[in-house]
Scaffold this motif. Structure first.
Motif, PDB file in Angstrom:
ATOM      1  N   THR A 231       0.857  -1.190   0.000  1.00  0.00           N
ATOM      2  CA  THR A 231       0.000   0.000   0.000  1.00  0.00           C
ATOM      3  C   THR A 231       0.892   1.239   0.000  1.00  0.00           C
ATOM      4  O   THR A 231       1.760   1.383   0.867  1.00  0.00           O
ATOM      5  N   GLU A 232       0.665   2.117  -0.992  1.00  0.00           N
ATOM      6  CA  GLU A 232       1.517   3.295  -1.208  1.00  0.00           C
ATOM      7  C   GLU A 232       1.772   4.093   0.078  1.00  0.00           C
ATOM      8  O   GLU A 232       2.903   4.423   0.394  1.00  0.00           O
ATOM      9  N   ASP A 233       0.673   4.416   0.771  1.00  0.00           N
ATOM     10  CA  ASP A 233       0.774   5.363   1.883  1.00  0.00           C
ATOM     11  C   ASP A 233       0.538   4.704   3.242  1.00  0.00           C
ATOM     12  O   ASP A 233       0.098   5.352   4.183  1.00  0.00           O
ATOM     13  N   SER A 234       0.877   3.395   3.339  1.00  0.00           N
ATOM     14  CA  SER A 234       0.658   2.710   4.616  1.00  0.00           C
ATOM     15  C   SER A 234       1.602   3.220   5.697  1.00  0.00           C
ATOM     16  O   SER A 234       1.269   3.193   6.887  1.00  0.00           O
ATOM     17  N   ALA A 235       2.787   3.700   5.313  1.00  0.00           N
ATOM     18  CA  ALA A 235       3.759   4.174   6.309  1.00  0.00           C
ATOM     19  C   ALA A 235       3.162   5.318   7.119  1.00  0.00           C
ATOM     20  O   ALA A 235       3.370   5.420   8.333  1.00  0.00           O
ATOM     21  N   GLN A 236       2.384   6.163   6.444  1.00  0.00           N
ATOM     22  CA  GLN A 236       1.747   7.285   7.129  1.00  0.00           C
ATOM     23  C   GLN A 236       0.743   6.769   8.168  1.00  0.00           C
ATOM     24  O   GLN A 236       0.698   7.251   9.294  1.00  0.00           O
ATOM     25  N   ALA A 237      -0.043   5.780   7.756  1.00  0.00           N
ATOM     26  CA  ALA A 237      -1.036   5.210   8.676  1.00  0.00           C
ATOM     27  C   ALA A 237      -0.344   4.600   9.898  1.00  0.00           C
ATOM     28  O   ALA A 237      -0.777   4.795  11.042  1.00  0.00           O
ATOM     29  N   LEU A 238       0.749   3.874   9.656  1.00  0.00           N
ATOM     30  CA  LEU A 238       1.446   3.215  10.762  1.00  0.00           C
ATOM     31  C   LEU A 238       2.136   4.232  11.666  1.00  0.00           C
ATOM     32  O   LEU A 238       2.293   4.003  12.872  1.00  0.00           O
ATOM     33  N   ALA A 239       2.514   5.373  11.082  1.00  0.00           N
ATOM     34  CA  ALA A 239       3.158   6.412  11.881  1.00  0.00           C
ATOM     35  C   ALA A 239       2.210   6.915  12.971  1.00  0.00           C
ATOM     36  O   ALA A 239       2.647   7.272  14.069  1.00  0.00           O
ATOM     37  N   TYR A 240       0.914   6.934  12.680  1.00  0.00           N
ATOM     38  CA  TYR A 240      -0.058   7.385  13.680  1.00  0.00           C
ATOM     39  C   TYR A 240      -0.132   6.413  14.861  1.00  0.00           C
ATOM     40  O   TYR A 240      -0.682   6.739  15.902  1.00  0.00           O
ATOM     41  N   LEU A 241       0.375   5.200  14.670  1.00  0.00           N
ATOM     42  CA  LEU A 241       0.249   4.164  15.698  1.00  0.00           C
ATOM     43  C   LEU A 241       1.561   3.898  16.429  1.00  0.00           C
ATOM     44  O   LEU A 241       1.641   2.976  17.233  1.00  0.00           O
ATOM     45  N   LYS A 242       2.569   4.699  16.152  1.00  0.00           N
ATOM     46  CA  LYS A 242       3.906   4.372  16.682  1.00  0.00           C
ATOM     47  C   LYS A 242       3.999   4.466  18.198  1.00  0.00           C
ATOM     48  O   LYS A 242       4.850   3.830  18.805  1.00  0.00           O
ATOM     49  N   ASN A 243       3.100   5.218  18.825  1.00  0.00           N
ATOM     50  CA  ASN A 243       3.165   5.334  20.279  1.00  0.00           C
ATOM     51  C   ASN A 243       2.367   4.266  21.016  1.00  0.00           C
ATOM     52  O   ASN A 243       2.331   4.247  22.232  1.00  0.00           O
ATOM     53  N   PHE A 244       1.716   3.415  20.258  1.00  0.00           N
ATOM     54  CA  PHE A 244       0.926   2.365  20.907  1.00  0.00           C
ATOM     55  C   PHE A 244       1.792   1.125  21.129  1.00  0.00           C
ATOM     56  O   PHE A 244       2.599   0.758  20.267  1.00  0.00           O
ATOM     57  N   GLY A 245       1.591   0.510  22.289  1.00  0.00           N
ATOM     58  CA  GLY A 245       2.445  -0.624  22.634  1.00  0.00           C
ATOM     59  C   GLY A 245       2.135  -1.882  21.858  1.00  0.00           C
ATOM     60  O   GLY A 245       3.000  -2.732  21.654  1.00  0.00           O
ATOM     61  N   SER A 246       0.885  -1.998  21.409  1.00  0.00           N
ATOM     62  CA  SER A 246       0.454  -3.256  20.819  1.00  0.00           C
ATOM     63  C   SER A 246      -0.404  -2.997  19.581  1.00  0.00           C
ATOM     64  O   SER A 246      -1.542  -2.549  19.686  1.00  0.00           O
ATOM     65  N   VAL A 247       0.188  -3.248  18.431  1.00  0.00           N
ATOM     66  CA  VAL A 247      -0.522  -3.001  17.171  1.00  0.00           C
ATOM     67  C   VAL A 247      -0.481  -4.268  16.314  1.00  0.00           C
ATOM     68  O   VAL A 247       0.592  -4.840  16.101  1.00  0.00           O
ATOM     69  N   THR A 248      -1.637  -4.712  15.874  1.00  0.00           N
ATOM     70  CA  THR A 248      -1.704  -5.866  14.975  1.00  0.00           C
ATOM     71  C   THR A 248      -2.366  -5.427  13.684  1.00  0.00           C
ATOM     72  O   THR A 248      -3.388  -4.741  13.705  1.00  0.00           O
ATOM     73  N   VAL A 249      -1.779  -5.808  12.559  1.00  0.00           N
ATOM     74  CA  VAL A 249      -2.347  -5.475  11.253  1.00  0.00           C
ATOM     75  C   VAL A 249      -2.760  -6.772  10.569  1.00  0.00           C
ATOM     76  O   VAL A 249      -1.949  -7.677  10.398  1.00  0.00           O
ATOM     77  N   LEU A 250      -4.044  -6.865  10.244  1.00  0.00           N
ATOM     78  CA  LEU A 250      -4.576  -8.064   9.596  1.00  0.00           C
ATOM     79  C   LEU A 250      -4.977  -7.733   8.159  1.00  0.00           C
ATOM     80  O   LEU A 250      -5.763  -6.827   7.934  1.00  0.00           O
ATOM     81  N   ASN A 251      -4.438  -8.474   7.213  1.00  0.00           N
ATOM     82  CA  ASN A 251      -4.754  -8.241   5.804  1.00  0.00           C
ATOM     83  C   ASN A 251      -5.128  -9.531   5.096  1.00  0.00           C
ATOM     84  O   ASN A 251      -4.939 -10.631   5.630  1.00  0.00           O
ATOM     85  N   GLY A 252      -5.634  -9.383   3.878  1.00  0.00           N
ATOM     86  CA  GLY A 252      -5.942 -10.527   3.023  1.00  0.00           C
ATOM     87  C   GLY A 252      -5.208 -10.334   1.706  1.00  0.00           C
ATOM     88  O   GLY A 252      -4.029 -10.019   1.695  1.00  0.00           O
ATOM     89  N   HIS A 253      -5.912 -10.540   0.601  1.00  0.00           N
ATOM     90  CA  HIS A 253      -5.474 -10.204  -0.745  1.00  0.00           C
ATOM     91  C   HIS A 253      -4.478 -11.156  -1.377  1.00  0.00           C
ATOM     92  O   HIS A 253      -4.539 -11.439  -2.558  1.00  0.00           O
ATOM     93  N   ILE A 254      -3.520 -11.673  -0.587  1.00  0.00           N
ATOM     94  CA  ILE A 254      -2.451 -12.449  -1.214  1.00  0.00           C
ATOM     95  C   ILE A 254      -2.657 -13.963  -1.047  1.00  0.00           C
ATOM     96  O   ILE A 254      -1.817 -14.753  -1.472  1.00  0.00           O
TER      97      ILE A 254
END
Lengths: 322, 120
Positions: A231-254
């Motif tokens: 995803t082109e701009d996923s880094a920006q989205a993840l940057a908003y979550l950098k201060n959280f201790g526990s982040v899980t990203v669930l995807n499909g597609h592949i």
């Protein structure tokens, strides 16, 4: 079936295909998902097929849910001529769990061609599952021809923009993102400015100890950009979550399970309930992978995620349909 | 002696020019043939073939999906010069190019798939 480990994923297929009988045989095995349990702040995920082997005590937590993905209802090619049957297998496995999951996440490509009857079939099959709530994000196959209008009418009435939203369950904050709209020639998945702004605002008020689960169709990490698996701009989205201790990203597609841990973030892709796709770069194209009948169930899957409070990492483990 | 050298060189140059002109004609003939006969783009294995197609003004180009996954054919300009509905396996889309120019396009489902039509 053949003495292989039940949760072993077999990619070493031959390309000469199998006959219809073989496919009909294999379809009976296909269609899986993942069981997710959150235990003390840690998210763990298991393929539904592994659940019978597990000690039920080990899979209990504050919150559990199931991720299914890429049902591709309407697909009828040799890789799996009956995707409805394999989705039903997934539902059966969900219903056989010792603890009923609170809800289901569907990470997109519900339909193959965005046809109303394809969505209807999936809705009908999922009605048979014990968890009654299903949270959806669209895949690119769900928004064909109408810029996602039908998807929004069916699944996104309470969502923002092209279908993004968030909700809270037992202290865990879930964020459903849309990265399959307005794709540009030569590019990858896209979240877009409006959605990113909404997301920044959405997480601003949360405590950094809040476990976050982000789900979207196309991977939010760079799995294999040459095939558009990122995803082109996923880094920006993840940057908003950098201060959280526990982040899980669930995807499909592949259509395969992959996991990666990067800092505070655990990335995870779920298998398809319909047909497998090749490992990144291991084929000429990401087209459906035709596997021998006895292997199909090992390459389809369901993710079960458990959430455990009190720790600072989420873990996701997948299992297959065996 | 000197004259014969010139004659030899001159003949050689003539011969080269002749060969070049024949080759040129042949090349031209091939290109002209391409313009009129190859008007189909085959979609297979997540790619457009040929990825670049040259046609004359007024040519109708037909895309046919031979892949086992659906694809689309959408021009990259805005507003779109052409935009197909989703094409399932063996479905076709045609567009007649009435203006000269280069028309890049892509599959809006799998945007890594790109191609172009050059209209002369």
């Amino acid at each position: 079936m053949s003495g292989k480990k039940k949760d072993e994923i077999i990619y070493d297929h031959n390309n000469d295909g199998i006959d219809r009988r073989g496919f009909l045989k294999c379809m009976a095995w296909a269609g899986t998902g993942a069981f997710c349990v959150i235990q003390g702040g840690v998210l763990k995920s298991y393929a539904l097929s592994r659940m019978p082997e597990m000690n039920p005590k080990d899979t209990m937590g504050e919150l559990s849910f199931v991720q299914i993905s890429d049902s591709h209802m309407g697909f009828n090619k040799p890789a799996n001529p009956d995707v409805a049957a394999t989705l039903k297998v997934a539902v059966d496995k969900i219903n056989a769990l010792p603890t009923a999951p609170e809800f289901m996440l569907h990470t997109g490509d519900i339909s193959h061609l965005s046809k109303p009857e394809e969505f209807d079939t999936v809705d009908q099959i999922l009605k048979g599952a014990r968890p009654k709530d299903v949270f959806y994000v669209p895949g690119e196959h769900d928004v064909l021809n109408d810029d996602g209008k039908q998807f929004l009418e069916r699944y996104g009435k309470a969502s923002k923009g092209t279908g993004w939203y968030s909700f809270d369950k037992k202290g865990v904050h879930f964020i459903g993102l849309v990265n399959v709209m307005n794709l540009k020639a030569g590019g990858l998945g896209t979240l877009g400015h409006e959605q990113l702004e909404w997301m920044e605002d959405d997480v601003k008020h949360l405590k950094s100890s809040t476990p976050i689960v982000v789900f979207a169709h196309i991977p939010l990490w760079s799995v294999y950009p040459e095939w558009g698996w990122g995803t082109e701009d996923s880094a920006q989205a993840l940057a908003y979550l950098k201060n959280f201790g526990s982040v899980t990203v669930l995807n499909g597609h592949i259509h395969q399970t992959l996991q990666k841990v990067e800092g505070n973030v655990t990335f995870h892709t779920a298998a398809s309930t319909a047909f497998p796709q090749p490992q990144p770069g291991k084929a000429d194209s990401p087209g459906p992978m035709k596997v021998p009948a006895e292997q199909l169930r090992s390459v389809l899957g369901i993710t079960d995620v458990h959430y455990v409070q009190g720790q600072h990492a989420l873990a996701v483990v997948d299992s297959t349909l065996n | 002696m000197r004259r014969s050298v010139f004659v030899v060189i001159g003949s050689a140059l003539l011969a080269i020019a002749f060969v070049m002109s024949v080759e040129g004609h042949r090349g031209f003939a091939l290109r002209a043939q391409d313009k009129t006969s190859t008007t189909e783009v085959r979609i297979d294995n997540f790619s457009f073939g040929p990825a670049a197609l040259t046609v004359g003004v007024g040519t109708t180009v037909t895309w046919i999906n031979r892949d086992d996954i659906p694809h689309t054919v959408v021009s990259t300009d805005d507003p779109k010069t052409f935009k197909s509905k989703v094409l399932d396996t063996d479905e076709k889309f045609s567009f007649t190019f009435t203006k000269a120019g280069t028309f890049p396009y892509f599959c809006s489902i799998h945007p890594k798939m790109t191609g172009k039509v050059i209209v002369q």
